[in-house]
Design an enzyme around this catalytic site. Structure first.
Site, PDB file in Angstrom:
ATOM      1  N   ALA A 218      48.467  38.624  46.768  1.00 30.44           N
ATOM      2  CA  ALA A 218      47.485  39.234  47.665  1.00 30.44           C
ATOM      3  C   ALA A 218      47.222  40.679  47.264  1.00 30.44           C
ATOM      4  O   ALA A 218      48.155  41.438  47.003  1.00 30.44           O
ATOM      5  CB  ALA A 218      47.975  39.179  49.116  1.00 30.44           C
ATOM      6  N   CYS A 219      45.941  41.033  47.194  1.00 33.31           N
ATOM      7  CA  CYS A 219      45.547  42.411  46.928  1.00 33.31           C
ATOM      8  C   CYS A 219      44.375  42.736  47.829  1.00 33.31           C
ATOM      9  O   CYS A 219      44.050  41.975  48.733  1.00 33.31           O
ATOM     10  CB  CYS A 219      45.193  42.608  45.453  1.00 33.31           C
ATOM     11  SG  CYS A 219      43.774  41.650  44.899  1.00 33.31           S
ATOM     12  N   ASP A 220      43.734  43.863  47.610  1.00 40.13           N
ATOM     13  CA  ASP A 220      42.646  44.273  48.487  1.00 40.13           C
ATOM     14  C   ASP A 220      41.467  43.317  48.424  1.00 40.13           C
ATOM     15  O   ASP A 220      41.036  42.781  49.437  1.00 40.13           O
ATOM     16  CB  ASP A 220      42.174  45.693  48.130  1.00 40.13           C
ATOM     17  CG  ASP A 220      42.746  46.729  49.078  1.00 40.13           C
ATOM     18  OD1 ASP A 220      42.954  46.372  50.245  1.00 40.13           O
ATOM     19  OD2 ASP A 220      42.988  47.861  48.664  1.00 40.13           O
TER      20      ASP A 220
END
Length: 593
Positions: free
Chosen positions: A399-401
């Site tokens: 998960a990232c931005d």
């Protein structure tokens, strides 16, 4: 839980707040990029000045930009806040700002969609557990309808005029920059913002909505070329490939392929940070590209995402191909010349590429798994790693931005390692705002772990500081193999007896309304009387959530439900209103407590 997981909340800076806001804006736009591209292709081909003018097919252009695209954005914004119900109310609220404006209401949709989601979410929380048995469908339908009714009127009379005024102001500012020849100066903001990962707030929050309006009126927009231009980045990487030293020189050619052809611009950020003066090369290259685009009066018909040379050229307006290509080439040439001079005449002192990547990840508030894939032999794993697994892991989520380029690269690396280890585990990537309910292990940069934990407090979390090396991935896979080995060594009797805990029961039928709502109401009462803390709800088979542990359906629908969620437990009944199986299920659940 691993010692590498950050337990203390991360202190929020102004930059991180802007990053979060930009991420929220981009999460409304990015899932709908395909629709934008479809509209752009139709516009480029069939309008009067298009590649293949066709009056009949050109009739698709206006309805798509006036209604379809804003409604998709409004629905997505509401869905992010409160799933499908939020999406529906968000779309209804968005139609209000659409009806009251003479311009495409992208900014209005980005305001009304989330507002609709917030409104219906607040109502659902207010009445949770207070609706009488048998009235669930009535309350659910009318609450969404009434809230949407008021928000549509509010959007028409109040929000629409404000957003229209704001859009006109922003469009006027852009026109002023273009007409006065000052548009190239935007590179002074955009190029450093890319390194700081603030480009989402600029590109998707402001430029893309205005650009879409310009395409509607002029058939193209130069604004689509300001941030995605791959020229400045590839020029810098070429300079490092020729004049760099050590790992930066060796890895730059591979980075060029990923950046220029794959469109993942973040791959060159560590190179810029290792020699901070090269940001001047990026700015000069960006300014050269924008000046060339302005000089030849070229533009794109839709947003090129990712920023690869293929969509940049493929979405060029009719007659603009050469001008767009020349702008990319000249921007690459200028950034290459300036970066080469900086590298050739500067000292070799400074941060290593590994240190710069770690710095870049910290500044961006997210990991760089693209760099991880490129420099898989560099760096070392963080201290304090241990057994990550307190429970069974069936799904790993990076998960990232934005949930696109870098996390996709990281997931690809891990997926390969999991496959080679012979593990039957799903590996995927997403944005933090869209982490699925069935994620068992979530891997994030340390600056994003707290946000991920707030989103999914029940999942396992691995927090890292440096994703340059693959040792961290290897340690995770090693723990997964050890756990699998323990499970395979257990006896068949023990495995059969150890039933998984149930936290969510779903009643599913075709429509997900009448009969399943009644069944859920009956079961909810039985679960409550048994003193069990288990969620019970209803839905349609097509919308069974990923975190459903036990799914109850009519016997004629069980097979469809099993195909939708083969990993869940399934119970078939003949009558939703009264079944002896409900009591059997409750007794079984009590034994699992």
């Amino acid at each position: 839980m691993s010692a590498s997981t950050e337990n203390a909340p991360q202190k929020k800076s102004i930059r991180s707040r802007i990053q979060k806001f930009g991420s929220f804006l981009s999460s409304m736009i990015m899932p709908n990029i395909g629709a934008f591209i479809a509209w752009g292709l139709i516009t480029a081909l069939f309008i009067e000045s298009g590649w293949a003018p066709n009056e009949t097919l050109a009739a698709l252009v206006d309805p798509m930009i006036i209604y379809l695209l804003p409604l998709l954005i409004g629905y997505t914004g509401g869905k992010i806040v409160h799933d499908v119900r939020g999406g529906v109310v968000g779309a209804v609220a968005t139609i209000g700002v659409i009806a009251g404006a003479d311009i495409p209401m992208f900014l209005g949709a980005m305001a009304m969609g989330p507002l609709g989601g917030i409104a219906i979410k607040g109502f659902d929380r207010l009445v949770e557990g207070k609706i009488r048995q048998g009235f669930e469908m009535l309350v659910n339908n009318f609450s969404a309808g009434i809230i949407g009714f008021f928000l549509a009127i509010f959007g028409l009379l109040a929000i629409g005029p404000i957003v229209e005024w704001l859009t006109n102001v922003l469009s006027g500012a852009v026109d002023f920059l273009v007409n006065s020849g000052l548009l190239p100066l935007t590179s002074i903001i955009i190029e450093p913002a890319k390194v700081l990962f603030l480009n989402n707030a600029i590109n998707h929050g402001v430029l893309s909505p205005i650009a879409a309006e310009q395409v509607a009126s002029a058939g193209k927009s130069i604004l689509y070329l300001l941030e995605p231009n791959p020229g400045p980045g590839v020029g810098i990487l070429l300079a490092f490939a020729i004049f760099g030293t050590g790992i930066s020189k060796a890895s730059a050619p591979g980075a060029m392929v990923i950046q220029f052809l794959g469109g993942i611009h973040e791959i060159y950020f560590p190179y810029v940070l290792s020699k901070p003066l090269t940001i001047l090369a990026a700015i000069a290259g960006g300014m050269t590209g924008v000046f060339t685009f302005s000089l030849f009066n070229v533009g794109l018909t839709s947003v090129p995402s990712p920023g690869s040379i293929f969509p940049v050229l493929g979405l060029a307006a009719p007659g603009d191909f050469f001008g767009v290509l020349l702008g990319v080439v000249l921007s690459a040439a200028v950034s290459f010349i300036i970066a080469s001079m900086i590298l050739k005449f500067s000292s070799n002192e400074g941060e290593t590429l590994e240190e710069s990547t770690a710095k870049m990840e910290s500044m961006k508030g997210k990991k760089s798994s693209a760099a991880s894939a490129l420099h898989s032999n560099a760096g070392a794993a963080e201290a304090g790693t241990g057994a990550y697994l307190d429970k069974e892991v069936n799904k790993i989520v990076f998960a990232c931005d934005a949930g696109m380029g870098s996390s996709a690269m990281g997931a690809s690396v891990m997926k390969d390692k999991v496959k080679k280890a012979g593990l039957d585990i799903s590996v995927t990537n997403t944005s933090i705002s869209n982490i699925p309910d069935d994620a068992d292990l979530i891997i994030t940069h340390k600056d994003l772990t707290e946000r991920a934990r707030q989103k999914r407090p029940d999942a396992e979390h691995v927090s890292v500081e440096n994703f340059l090396g693959s040792d961290k991935y290897d340690e995770v896979v090693k723990d997964l193999k050890q756990k699998k080995g323990v499970e395979e060594g257990s006896s068949a009797e023990t495995a059969a007896a150890a039933k998984a805990p149930v936290n969510k029961i779903i009643f599913a039928c075709d429509a997900g309304m009448g009969s399943s709502a009644m069944g859920a109401s009956v079961m909810k009462d039985k679960v409550k009387k048994a003193g069990l803390d288990i969620s019970v709800s209803n839905t349609s088979i097509s919308n069974i959530p990923d975190d459903a542990d036990l799914i109850i359906t009519h016997k004629d629908l069980t097979e469809r439900a099993r195909q939708k969620r083969p990993d869940a437990e399934h119970v078939s009944v003949e009558n939703f209103l009264g079944s002896d199986k409900y009591d059997e299920v409750v007794e079984d659940l009590k034994t699992r407590e």
